[in-house]
Scaffold this active site. Sequence first.
Site, PDB file in Angstrom:
ATOM      1  N   GLU A 114      -8.641   8.870   4.641  1.00 18.49           N
ATOM      2  CA  GLU A 114      -7.510   8.363   5.418  1.00 18.49           C
ATOM      3  C   GLU A 114      -7.284   9.177   6.699  1.00 18.49           C
ATOM      4  OE1 GLU A 114      -4.246   6.633   3.214  1.00 18.49           O
ATOM      5  OE2 GLU A 114      -5.246   7.084   1.333  1.00 18.49           O
ATOM      6  N   ASP A 171       0.828  -1.203   0.000  1.00 24.23           N
ATOM      7  CA  ASP A 171       0.000   0.000   0.000  1.00 24.23           C
ATOM      8  C   ASP A 171       0.869   1.263   0.000  1.00 24.23           C
ATOM      9  OD1 ASP A 171      -1.977   1.856   0.117  1.00 24.23           O
ATOM     10  OD2 ASP A 171      -2.838   1.213   2.016  1.00 24.23           O
TER      11      ASP A 171
END
Length: 817
Positions: free
Chosen positions: A496, A296
């Site tokens: 996020e 990621d």
Amino acid sequence: MHSAVVHPEAWPKVKWPFAYDAALEQRVKSLLARMSDEDKVGQIIQADIASVTPEEVRKYRLGSILAGGNSKPGGKLSGGKAWLELSDAFYHASVDTTDGGLGIPVLFGVDAVHGHNDVVGATIFPQNSALGAMRDPALVAEIAAATAEEARATGINWTFAPTLTVPQDDRWGRAFEGYSEDPAVVASYAAAVVEGLQGKPGTAGFLDNAHVIASAKHFVGDGSTTDGKDQGDAQVSEANLRDVASAGYPPAIAAGVQTVMASFSSWNGAKMSGHKGLLTDVLKGRMDFQGFVVGDWNGHGQVPGCTNEDCPQAINAGMDMFMAPDSWRGLYKNTLAEVKSGVIPMSRLDDAVSRILRVKMRLGLFDKGSPSSQVSDNPSYALGSPEHRALARRAVRETLVLLKNHDGILPLNPKQRILVAGDGADNIPKQSGGWTLTWQGTGTTNADFPNAQSIWDGIREQVAAAGGTAQLSVDGKYTQKPDVAIVVYGENPYAEFQGDIPNLLFSPGDSSNLDMIRRLRAQGIPVVSVFLSGRPLWVNREINASNAFVAAWLPGSEGGGVADVILRTAAGAINHDFHGKLAYSWPRTAVQTPLNVGQKNYNPQFPFGYGLTYKDKDTLGKLSEVSGVKDSAVAPGLYLQRGKPVAGLTLQLTGANGATTDEVVAPASSRDGSVRITAIDYKAQEDARRIEWSGAGTASVALHSSSPLDQDRQTNGDVLLVTTMKVDALAPGKVSLAVACGDKCGASMPMDAMLATLPKGKWLRVGIPLKCFREAGADMTRIDVPFRLQSAAKATLSIARVALGTDVDKQLACPTH
Ligand code: BGC
Ligand code: BGC
């Protein structure tokens, strides 16, 4: 403290749905045999389209590209055509064999996480926290299938979805990406969404031109981190990690999910991106996952001993493809050297490459030609087609959860005079949330969503058709007294870590919605609240003030679904009833975290599974208005607000003679008079500061933090240092913006050229990528001066706010060095 050692035999055994395929294995083997070390290393690296060209994909033979949340064709918001052309360009570069390459076609991944949300004109489906409220795997499968079709229509063959996280703390900025706090709900959706995206293994539709490969993420424990901190540490037992966080993976693997994304987070202090026990022994061993593991976004760089450009540990732990958006060049070089030196065993590299090739072969990538040629085989795949929009609208209706309906005020008669108020009423970006056209879902307007419908628009349409009157008024002021008001408000978009919050207070410091609702009520107007949020928040005061309260989550582009449920038909019948049931427990106070069904002393305001229908009698009494929040914690990433430093920070002036005055309060000046600061008005009285430099030498105004700030995550995530400022007077000279990380650590950015382009006397939000400071040598993990504005020439600048963010009027590029 729990340990980070796993016992694979304690994990569920799963069966990969594909039988051994001798022909496919032979094909992989013979291709692998022809690959050089360079070919193999290229294959396991994924670069971002903002940092790689087709020519580089050809030259380095990269296996994959992605478009991060802010990465667009040509750097700007684009429709399907531009995406398809870009995809073709990368495809053609990847299969080019003129320099002797093997021409292995490239995979192109995006975050199509609630529809094909990066693309202008796509259908935007409700976010996952909304979909959880439907408890309808079949509908989730249909949504996934529609998303896959839209992705393929634009040349995209891989989505970084589904997010199978099981958020355990709603303070987490990614809670909205999870279907539910309950592992059983997540598990019940996992196979449905994987099969919707990829097709069902063993059927003709599997990975045909209408499907994409999926990526179950983020393996594992992303939603279990302490205090809901993004990219944090999941301090839970192995049994808890298995039974809660991992619940969606066995069904996803059994459904043939082709890739799994490793989590940024840690488990009991060990970074997932380097966790061999979980990536290799559990996932690939015990759970029989035979697809490939992708990292990621530079997540490998956080493994101890690694950097974004160098991390054999991740590959050796079982990662198969690095997501190295902007770091791929250095990573390629270092990984190649480590393969040559044996730090990365050839067997491991061959396994990683073979896994990637198998996925590419299952997808038919070698046989089907360019992305656009596949689209023309299937002309019916329309981006944002009426069928997909109707599906999204149906989903909106199913996701709404009714928390209060006093005296059965809902459904509303559409023949009345209806006022529609609130900043969420006619605001498609706000009703869509993060990961919508941009990473944070900010910086866009309704005009960027062709064919979409705001909540207001849906109401207006149905009210007009029924012969009533609807008026839109964001601030709730009206010309003629309405019979009823619908107030639409809620969270602003985020993604996020930018969405991490210290407690569950809704819009701390801003009571404008509550004030408006109370004002309308005082005027004798009943109020229906439509609350937009990615997660439950503490809104007891708003609920008390409203006659009805609807949790509408983040519905996406089809706002009309709200009107379908809250309005009666013109004939006066119930049109659609509420079906949504909470998939997240709704808190009684703003500090009731974590709050999950099944926990000890579970005592929520509205329990998991709650949701009224029109048949129910609403017996809700007055809710407690005590939030439980003691000290109003400062939002992370905010440094100067209304002209004043936030708690923990102080203002410093340093004169040209080098002397520093600490903790200054305007008006003040450095002792040598080289810099002076005064309070001025921006939007309110004395809510900004004017800084005047005499030009006697380099002098500065700075914000100093008593404890060092860790801006590392934000730096990796394309976050900017944003100053709300105004240029008053500028003499040619040296103005720069700096950060410091202790006495001898820091970096400084020249600002002259940019400031010279700004209109004089106009307030603007000016952003500098944090990345620039890191590239110029600052250690972003320990910033003690997050902002120092300095000038060696005569200048006058004003500032009102300094914060980290992504939404700006003007962005500075990193100076080249
Ligand atoms: C996110 C992932 C996403 C990736 C690519 C990361 O920062 O954590 O969920 O798939 O970026 O955009
Ligand atoms: C990208 C996202 C990514 C994030 C990582 C952003 O700049 O656009 O795709 O997930 O950085 O934090």
